[in-house]
Design a protein around this motif. Structure first.
Motif, PDB file in Angstrom:
ATOM      1  N   TYR B  72       0.821  -1.213   0.000  1.00  0.00           N
ATOM      2  CA  TYR B  72       0.000   0.000   0.000  1.00  0.00           C
ATOM      3  C   TYR B  72       0.853   1.260   0.000  1.00  0.00           C
ATOM      4  CZ  TYR B  72      -0.334   2.011   4.790  1.00  0.00           C
ATOM      5  OH  TYR B  72      -0.118   2.685   5.961  1.00  0.00           O
ATOM      6  N   ARG B  73       2.168   1.111  -0.104  1.00  0.00           N
ATOM      7  CA  ARG B  73       3.014   2.290  -0.254  1.00  0.00           C
ATOM      8  C   ARG B  73       3.916   2.182  -1.478  1.00  0.00           C
ATOM      9  NH1 ARG B  73       6.020   5.501   3.979  1.00  0.00           N
ATOM     10  NH2 ARG B  73       5.677   6.947   2.286  1.00  0.00           N
ATOM     11  N   PRO B  74       3.338   2.121  -2.678  1.00  0.00           N
ATOM     12  CA  PRO B  74       4.201   2.088  -3.865  1.00  0.00           C
ATOM     13  C   PRO B  74       5.119   3.312  -3.919  1.00  0.00           C
ATOM     14  CG  PRO B  74       1.900   2.488  -4.473  1.00  0.00           C
ATOM     15  CD  PRO B  74       1.913   2.125  -3.022  1.00  0.00           C
ATOM     16  N   GLU B  75       4.682   4.407  -3.296  1.00  0.00           N
ATOM     17  CA  GLU B  75       5.503   5.629  -3.320  1.00  0.00           C
ATOM     18  C   GLU B  75       6.800   5.469  -2.534  1.00  0.00           C
ATOM     19  OE1 GLU B  75       2.839   5.160  -1.547  1.00  0.00           O
ATOM     20  OE2 GLU B  75       2.935   6.187   0.378  1.00  0.00           O
ATOM     21  N   LEU B  78       9.463   4.966  -5.052  1.00  0.00           N
ATOM     22  CA  LEU B  78       9.619   5.973  -6.103  1.00  0.00           C
ATOM     23  C   LEU B  78      11.055   6.491  -6.137  1.00  0.00           C
ATOM     24  CD1 LEU B  78       8.122   7.673  -8.218  1.00  0.00           C
ATOM     25  CD2 LEU B  78       7.585   9.299  -6.411  1.00  0.00           C
ATOM     26  N   PHE B  79      11.669   6.417  -7.286  1.00  0.00           N
ATOM     27  CA  PHE B  79      13.029   6.920  -7.545  1.00  0.00           C
ATOM     28  C   PHE B  79      14.129   6.180  -6.797  1.00  0.00           C
ATOM     29  CE2 PHE B  79      10.522  11.057  -7.902  1.00  0.00           C
ATOM     30  CZ  PHE B  79      10.302  10.865  -9.248  1.00  0.00           C
TER      31      PHE B  79
END
Lengths: 299, 568
Positions: B72-75, B78-79
């Motif tokens: 639930y935290r694909p963010e 990120l990068f």
């Protein structure tokens, strides 16, 4: 300002990820250095020079650089990603993530762009002359920090989920918007000059949505409070203010809750009247249905 | 197997009492030895620091809760995703890294053993699949017992032997390492929308108190003679004024004697004490009570703690303390996941941003460091971040920098937005102590290994111990800046795991030969407990016993079972 022009010379077999193509990515580099910059396709790395012809030269900094990208870019992603200044022009249609996370400068896409344009945007101007896909000016998947600042101007239509988790900045859509606009927004302003379908401001906490056209279905979490004059492109328009989403938490200022604001063009009096008539008819029908047998008999 | 010689480094090893002497460390067949043949491969460690591989005593690094965090935290990815190079695997994630990144990052910092801090027994298979996929480091997992229906019922009826027999059965069924307790009674109360905020709040339906649960589990733990003690996350975590609950919890361990053949001395390990050392009664007058907490710890050798240092990062909180996570999402309004695990436990997840601009976060940061600096016995106070709750474990080098350098922590302290208020509400500014390399080896190696009952296996460089060795590119005898310290501990010059070089020059070069630790505690046959287990599975569980137990090569390809005999 110096101009560097990149022309795509062969269509990628898959999708090309070219986040390096931005004033920030190219500024201060020689032609050979630019040709050697990395781009990705599938799980492989290539050089920019394998896919693009180069003309002109960039400036020393992003602010002094204009990047023009031409050719069929419909399979190129991340153009202008994270640009912080300068200018960039995409001459044709582009794939996803145009101007994603940009923080400054001006990015113009002359054709259509696919989804996620301007997501997580912090500043600058993103102009899209054609249509935009889903999640324009939204948050990255899972993130609660969507568009923070800057402006996105879509001259065509947008698909769904525009301004999802928007916190600041402005999105102007000249055309129509598909479902879910400003979902979870906690700030910012969205102007839709065409028509909307439904779910405007669902779970919206703060921020503003202005709709000049029609909406098919309103959210149940919004209530009408009053009519207000709203400035759109320097013109004052009388609009109906609805606040919401009433199902969400809202912080208070001086004891008063701050709501998300949804402005809809005030309906013409005739339409308002017909709505009253329609409601009255519905009330009568309900009464008849739930009336007790005695009452029905005595009536 | 190959032989290695780590030559001429500055060795810090509390197990053999070596404090910075220039020594050679010899390795043969995966063990530390007195000497090796001339054909041994030589690593020149001149001018470098040599320690045993570090031991992580408390981190949430495998299992359904961690994976739901990833989901639930694909963010969080990120990068920071990177494709695998050489034989290494693709990695990603910051606060909830992929299993592969977890293993690689621990190894890079010189950590070679880690304990997953909360295993829901029903999902033990998932936990072990993730442990299996976490390369290099040896790992064990602590199943949670503090809200388990069997335990609540047996302890209510004061059935010590049955409690112990159930623990023995569950450790074998889940391939667990020890007895973990999270918010005793409170998580079960959460099923009624309630919580237990003191050690005397009754648990609904079961009519038992957290105090009874904790004392009962300590007693059962010592009855079995397990290598690790009862390992607790107490009631009332994270609330202003909660230090009194913490002291009440500490006192529950009084009167018990450690009974085990592993050299463990404590009867209670209290984890992430930073979250439990708060004074004040609102967020406005929130303050540090680390002095009161650590005074008790300093005078009670039956207790070990770990710090739970706030690292001032964006992270993902996750705990079996279900009601706490609900409380947190009400505070920060970020997304909340909540899971109920049938008869056993629950869990919640909420992202959290520890901002240096927020006074409370800065005070939390200071409290974690105060605990490490005020603890008189570094063999009983261990460095953790309660990963990922107070910050990711990858920040250990930064915490080490703050603990070892007054200059570095003063710089951080004085640049907080509310620096003056933070200094007023904490003790840190007045503390001059700087942790030494030797003390660091106690807090991260010898100490946690001993508390886990593994003092003869891990955490030291004495002949006969596992050849888990970390070499850091820092010379303790020449001047260095705090940042050089952080850099050196971030990427070890050399890490050897069970006799195999796995990291060289800060780069992971080998996927290692990881093992899964678990405790096989034998008790007398107990037909009542077995009947209770069968009955509860028939009546309540959504799976059958056959689908519950962790068995076979698939889940634990390389087991390291520690035998305990409590048959009498």
């Amino acid at each position: 300002m110096e101009t560097v022009t990149l022309t795509i010379k062969k269509a990628p077999t898959l999708y090309l990820e070219a986040e390096i193509i931005s004033p920030d990515g190219l500024a201060g580099k020689t032609a050979d250095q630019i040709r050697a910059l990395p781009v990705h396709m599938g799980n492989e790395e290539f050089t920019l020079g394998e896919f693009f012809d180069l003309a002109g030269a960039p400036g020393a900094t992003a602010e002094e650089t204009k990047v023009v990208v031409t050719g069929d870019l419909s399979r190129v992603k991340y153009l202008g990603m994270k640009m912080s200044g300068g200018e960039m022009v995409i001459e044709s249609d582009a794939d996803m993530y145009v101007g994603a996370w940009m923080s400054g400068g001006t990015l113009t896409a002359k054709g259509n762009v696919d989804s996620f344009a301007g997501i997580g945007m912090k500043g600058g101007l993103l102009e899209i002359n054609g249509n935009a896909g889903n999640y324009t000016g939204s948050a990255y998947r899972g993130d609660w920090r969507g568009m923070q600042g800057g402006k996105i101007h879509v001259k065509g239509n947008v698909r769904s989920d525009t301004g999802y988790f928007m916190n600041g900045g402005e999105i102007v859509i000249d055309g129509d918007a598909d479902v879910h606009v400003g979902t979870h927004a906690e700030g910012g302003k969205i102007v839709i000059k065409g028509n909307a379908k439904s779910r405007l401001g669902g779970q919206m906490v703060e921020g503003t949505i202005i709709l000049l056209g029609t909406v098919d279905v309103m959210m149940p979490g919004f209530k009408y409070v009053r009519d207000e004059e709203v400035d759109v492109d320097g013109k004052n328009m009388l609009m109906s203010l609805y606040v919401g989403d009433l199902g969400e938490r809202h912080r208070k200022r001086k004891g008063e809750p701050i709501y998300g604001k949804l402005y809809i063009r005030k309906a013409a009096p005739a339409a308002a009247e017909s709505r009253e008539v329609r409601l009255a008819r519905a009330r009568e029908a309900r009464k008849a249905r739930f009336a007790s047998p005695e009452e029905t008999a005595s009536a | 197997m190959a032989e290695y010689l780590i030559r001429n480094g500055f060795v810090f090893d509390p197990v053999s009492g070596v404090n910075g002497d220039r020594k050679d460390i010899a390795v043969k067949d995966g063990k530390i030895v007195e000497s090796v043949s001339p054909s041994a491969k030589v690593f020149d460690a001149a001018g470098k620091t040599v320690m045993a591989g570090a031991v992580e005593i408390h981190a949430h690094i495998a299992g359904p809760k961690v994976n739901e965090g990833r989901n639930y935290r694909p963010e969080d990815k990120l990068f920071n995703a990177a494709s695998g190079v050489g034989g290494m695997r693709t990695t990603g994630g910051f606060s909830i890294p992929t299993t592969f990144k977890t293993g690689y990052n621990y190894a890079k910092m010189g950590y070679t053993t880690a304990i997953e801090a909360a295993m829901p027994p029903l999902y033990a298979r998932h936990v072990h699949e993730e442990i299996r996929d976490t390369p290099i480091i040896d790992e064990g997992a602590l199943p949670v017992f503090g809200n388990n229906w069997f335990v609540l019922e047996y302890l209510k009826n004061r059935e010590l032997e049955n409690t112990a027999a159930y623990i023995s059965w569950l450790l074998r069924a889940s391939k667990g390492y020890g007895v973990k307790v999270v918010n005793p009674g409170g998580t079960e109360a959460w099923g009624w929308g309630l919580n237990c905020l003191t050690v005397n709040d009754p648990v609904p339906y079961f009519d038992i108190t957290p105090a009874q649960i904790v004392r009962g589990l300590i007693e059962a733990n010592e009855y079995l003679g397990l290598p690790h003690s009862m390992h607790i996350h107490a009631n009332n975590l994270g609330n202003p004024g909660n230090y009194t609950t913490t002291l009440d919890t500490f006192r529950l361990a009084e009167g018990f004697k450690a009974n085990n053949r592993f050299g463990r001395e404590q009867t209670m390990h209290h984890t992430h004490v930073q979250f439990h050392s708060y004074g004040g009664d609102t967020w406005g007058n929130f303050e540090s009570k680390s002095d009161e907490i650590i005074d008790y710890v300093n005078t009670h050798p039956n207790l070990t703690i770990d710090t739970g240092n706030v690292t001032l990062d964006e992270t993902t909180t996750m705990t079996a303390d279900g009601p706490f996570e609900h409380h947190l999402t009400e505070l920060n309004h970020l997304k909340w996941a909540n899971v109920d695990v049938e008869l056993e436990t629950a869990a919640g997840i909420v992202p959290y941003v520890y901002s240096p601009d927020i006074k409370v976060c800065a005070i939390q940061w200071a409290i974690g460091l105060e605990l490490g600096l005020l603890a008189k016995d570094p063999m009983r106070c261990f460095i953790t971040t309660d990963h990922p709750n107070a910050g990711p474990f990858t920040r250990y080098p930064r915490i080490i920098k703050w603990l070892m350098s007054k200059e570095a922590r003063e710089e951080r302290l004085n640049t907080f937005k509310h620096a003056e208020k933070v200094i007023g509400a904490t003790l840190l500014h007045g503390i001059d102590r700087e942790i030494t390399f030797y003390e660091l080896a106690q807090m991260t190696r010898a100490g946690p290994a001993k508390a886990l009952g593994l003092k003869d296996v891990y955490g030291g460089l004495a002949p006969g111990m596992e050849a888990d060795i970390a070499v850091y590119d820092i010379n303790p005898e020449s001047p260095f800046t705090p940042d050089q310290l952080e850099e050196a501990f971030s990427a070890a010059a050399l890490v050897i795991k069970t006799g195999l070089p796995v990291v060289e020059n800060g780069v992971v070069i080998n996927n290692g030969n990881k093992r899964t630790l678990w405790v096989d505690a034998k008790v007398n046959e107990n037909p009542q407990v077995m009947r209770d287990v069968e009955e509860k599975f028939l009546k309540y569980y959504s799976v059958t016993l056959n689908n519950y137990e962790v068995q076979g090569h698939h889940y634990i390809p390389n087991p390291y079972a520690i035998q305990v005999d409590a048959t009498q």
